[in-house]
Design a protein around this motif. Structure first.
Motif, short mmCIF file in Angstrom:
data_model
loop_
_atom_site.label_atom_id
_atom_site.label_comp_id
_atom_site.label_asym_id
_atom_site.label_seq_id
_atom_site.Cartn_x
_atom_site.Cartn_y
_atom_site.Cartn_z
N LEU A 133 99.97 41.40 -26.21
CA LEU A 133 100.63 41.97 -27.38
C LEU A 133 100.06 41.34 -28.64
N ASP A 134 99.39 42.14 -29.46
CA ASP A 134 98.87 41.65 -30.73
C ASP A 134 98.96 42.77 -31.76
N ALA A 135 100.15 43.38 -31.82
CA ALA A 135 100.40 44.49 -32.73
C ALA A 135 101.29 44.01 -33.87
N ALA A 136 101.98 44.93 -34.53
CA ALA A 136 102.91 44.55 -35.59
C ALA A 136 103.97 43.62 -35.03
N LYS A 137 104.11 42.46 -35.65
CA LYS A 137 104.97 41.41 -35.09
C LYS A 137 106.43 41.84 -35.00
N GLY A 138 106.84 42.68 -35.92
CA GLY A 138 108.22 43.14 -35.90
C GLY A 138 108.53 44.10 -34.77
N LYS A 139 107.50 44.53 -34.00
CA LYS A 139 107.70 45.49 -32.91
C LYS A 139 107.74 44.83 -31.54
N TYR A 140 107.51 43.53 -31.46
CA TYR A 140 107.47 42.88 -30.15
C TYR A 140 108.78 43.07 -29.37
N GLU A 160 100.90 37.26 -29.19
CA GLU A 160 100.08 36.51 -30.13
C GLU A 160 100.77 36.37 -31.49
N ASP A 161 100.45 35.29 -32.21
CA ASP A 161 100.93 35.05 -33.58
C ASP A 161 102.45 34.96 -33.65
N VAL A 162 103.07 34.32 -32.68
CA VAL A 162 104.54 34.29 -32.67
C VAL A 162 105.12 33.28 -33.66
N PHE A 163 104.27 32.44 -34.26
CA PHE A 163 104.76 31.52 -35.29
C PHE A 163 104.60 32.11 -36.69
N LYS A 179 110.44 38.95 -44.07
CA LYS A 179 111.71 38.38 -43.60
C LYS A 179 112.17 39.04 -42.30
N THR A 180 112.07 40.37 -42.23
CA THR A 180 112.49 41.09 -41.03
C THR A 180 111.61 40.73 -39.84
N ALA A 181 110.29 40.66 -40.07
CA ALA A 181 109.36 40.34 -38.98
C ALA A 181 109.63 38.95 -38.43
N VAL A 182 109.90 37.99 -39.30
CA VAL A 182 110.20 36.63 -38.86
C VAL A 182 111.46 36.61 -38.01
N ALA A 183 112.49 37.31 -38.47
CA ALA A 183 113.75 37.36 -37.72
C ALA A 183 113.53 38.00 -36.35
N ARG A 184 112.73 39.05 -36.30
CA ARG A 184 112.50 39.72 -35.02
C ARG A 184 111.64 38.88 -34.09
N LEU A 185 110.69 38.12 -34.63
CA LEU A 185 109.90 37.22 -33.78
C LEU A 185 110.78 36.13 -33.19
N ARG A 186 111.68 35.59 -33.99
CA ARG A 186 112.62 34.59 -33.45
C ARG A 186 113.47 35.19 -32.34
N THR A 200 108.82 31.69 -19.26
CA THR A 200 108.05 31.69 -20.51
C THR A 200 107.75 30.29 -21.01
N VAL A 201 106.54 30.12 -21.53
CA VAL A 201 106.16 28.89 -22.22
C VAL A 201 105.56 29.27 -23.57
N LEU A 202 105.70 28.36 -24.54
CA LEU A 202 105.10 28.53 -25.86
C LEU A 202 103.99 27.50 -26.04
N LEU A 203 102.88 27.94 -26.61
CA LEU A 203 101.76 27.05 -26.87
C LEU A 203 101.41 27.09 -28.35
N PRO A 204 101.18 25.92 -28.98
CA PRO A 204 100.78 25.89 -30.39
C PRO A 204 99.29 26.11 -30.55
N LEU A 205 98.80 27.18 -29.97
CA LEU A 205 97.38 27.53 -30.04
C LEU A 205 97.24 28.68 -31.01
N GLY A 206 96.25 28.61 -31.90
CA GLY A 206 96.15 29.63 -32.92
C GLY A 206 97.39 29.60 -33.79
N ASP A 207 98.03 30.75 -33.94
CA ASP A 207 99.27 30.84 -34.71
C ASP A 207 100.47 30.97 -33.78
N GLY A 208 100.34 30.36 -32.60
CA GLY A 208 101.44 30.37 -31.65
C GLY A 208 101.31 31.49 -30.62
N ILE A 209 101.40 31.13 -29.35
CA ILE A 209 101.30 32.09 -28.26
C ILE A 209 102.49 31.92 -27.33
#
Length: 215
Positions: A133-140, A160-163, A179-186, A200-209
Motif C-alpha cells: 500500500l503506497d497510495a493516498a494515506k487517508g485511504k489506508y 508505506e509512509d505511515v509516519f 490533519k485528516t490524513a494523520v488522524a486516519r493513519l493513526r 503487525t510490526v512497525l519499522l522506522p525505515l523510510g517514513d515508517g512502514i
C-alpha cells in the motif's frame, strides 16, 4: 535519538546497500527532477528482501508512481515465475512506469492498471501473497478490509509512509489539509495492531512502514 542522529543512521544504512542497477539510479534522478514521491532506496531493497524471503509470487501494489517500488518487487517475484498487478491514478506517471517496465524487459509480467484504487481495488479478487500500500494515506483505513480479504494466510501487507513526515508521531500537522490524513493513519495503525486476523510490526525505515501478516 536526535534528528541529526536519525539522518546519520539513514545515510549509514544507505551506504551499506548493495550497488543498485542503472535503471534504479535513473529513476531516482527522474523522481528528484519531477518531484515524484518514490520509496527510499533502503525501503526498496527491504521490499525486495521481504518478498524474496516470503517466496512471494502474486503481488498487488496500490500506487505505482513511476514504477520504482514495482521494479524492486519484480526483482524478487518475477524470476520465480511470479506476477505483479499495480495501479496508478496519475496518467503521466503511469506512462513513465510503462516506459521503465519496457526498459527493464518485464512489461509482459506486470499488469499496470490506470485508474482510481477506490474503484479498481474492489474489482479484484486475488488471491495475493504480498500487498504493498503506497497510495493516498487517508485511504489506508478504507482499503484495509479488502486487502485482508484478498491476502492468503501467511501473506504480507506492507503500508508505506505511515509516519507521514513524523506528523503521526508528533501530532504537529504542517498543513490543515493533512490533519485528516494523520488522524486516519493513526487509526490504521491501531486497526492493524488490534485486528484479529493480523500480526503487525512497525519499522522506522523510510517514513515508517507497517508490516502485517495474515494469520
Amino acid at each position: 535519538m536526535t534528528r541529526e542522529a536519525d539522518v546519520d543512521v539513514k545515510e549509514y544504512i544507505r551506504e551499506l546497500l548493495p550497488p543498485r542497477e542503472a535503471i534504479f539510479l535513473q529513476m531516482e534522478e527522474e523522481a528528484r527532477e519531477r518531484i515524484v514521491p518514490i520509496v527510499e532506496p533502503e525501503v526498496g531493497h527491504f521490499l525486495y528482501w521481504l518478498a524474496l524471503t516470503n517466496n512471494s509470487k502474486r503481488v498487488l501494489e496500490v500506487g505505482t508512481a513511476i514504477g520504482y517500488s514495482t521494479l524492486w518487487l519484480a526483482k524478487a517475484v518475477l524470476p520465480r515465475g511470479g506476477h505483479i498487478t499495480t495501479m496508478e491514478i496519475n496518467g503521466p506517471r503511469a506512462e513513465t512506469a510503462r516506459k521503465y517496465f519496457q526498459q527493464a524487459g518485464v512489461i509482459d509480467r506486470i499488469e499496470l492498471i490506470f485508474g482510481d484504487a477506490r474503484e479498481l481495488l474492489y474489482e479484484l479478487v486475488g488471491p495475493y501473497d504480498f500487498i504493498f500500500l503506497d497510495a493516498a494515506k487517508g485511504k489506508y483505513v478504507e482499503f484495509l478490509e479488502k486487502c485482508i480479504e484478498m491476502l492468503v494466510p501467511g501473506g504480507i501487507l506492507v503500508a508505506e509512509d505511515v509516519f507521514m513526515k513524523g506528523m503521526v508521531i508528533s501530532g504537529e500537522v504542517d498543513k490543515r489539509r493533512n490533519k485528516t490524513a494523520v488522524a486516519r493513519l493513526r487509526n490504521y495503525l491501531q486497526m492493524v495492531r488490534e485486528h484479529p486476523q493480523l500480526e503487525t510490526v512497525l519499522l522506522p525505515l523510510g517514513d515508517g512502514i507497517a508490516i502485517s501478516t495474515k494469520k
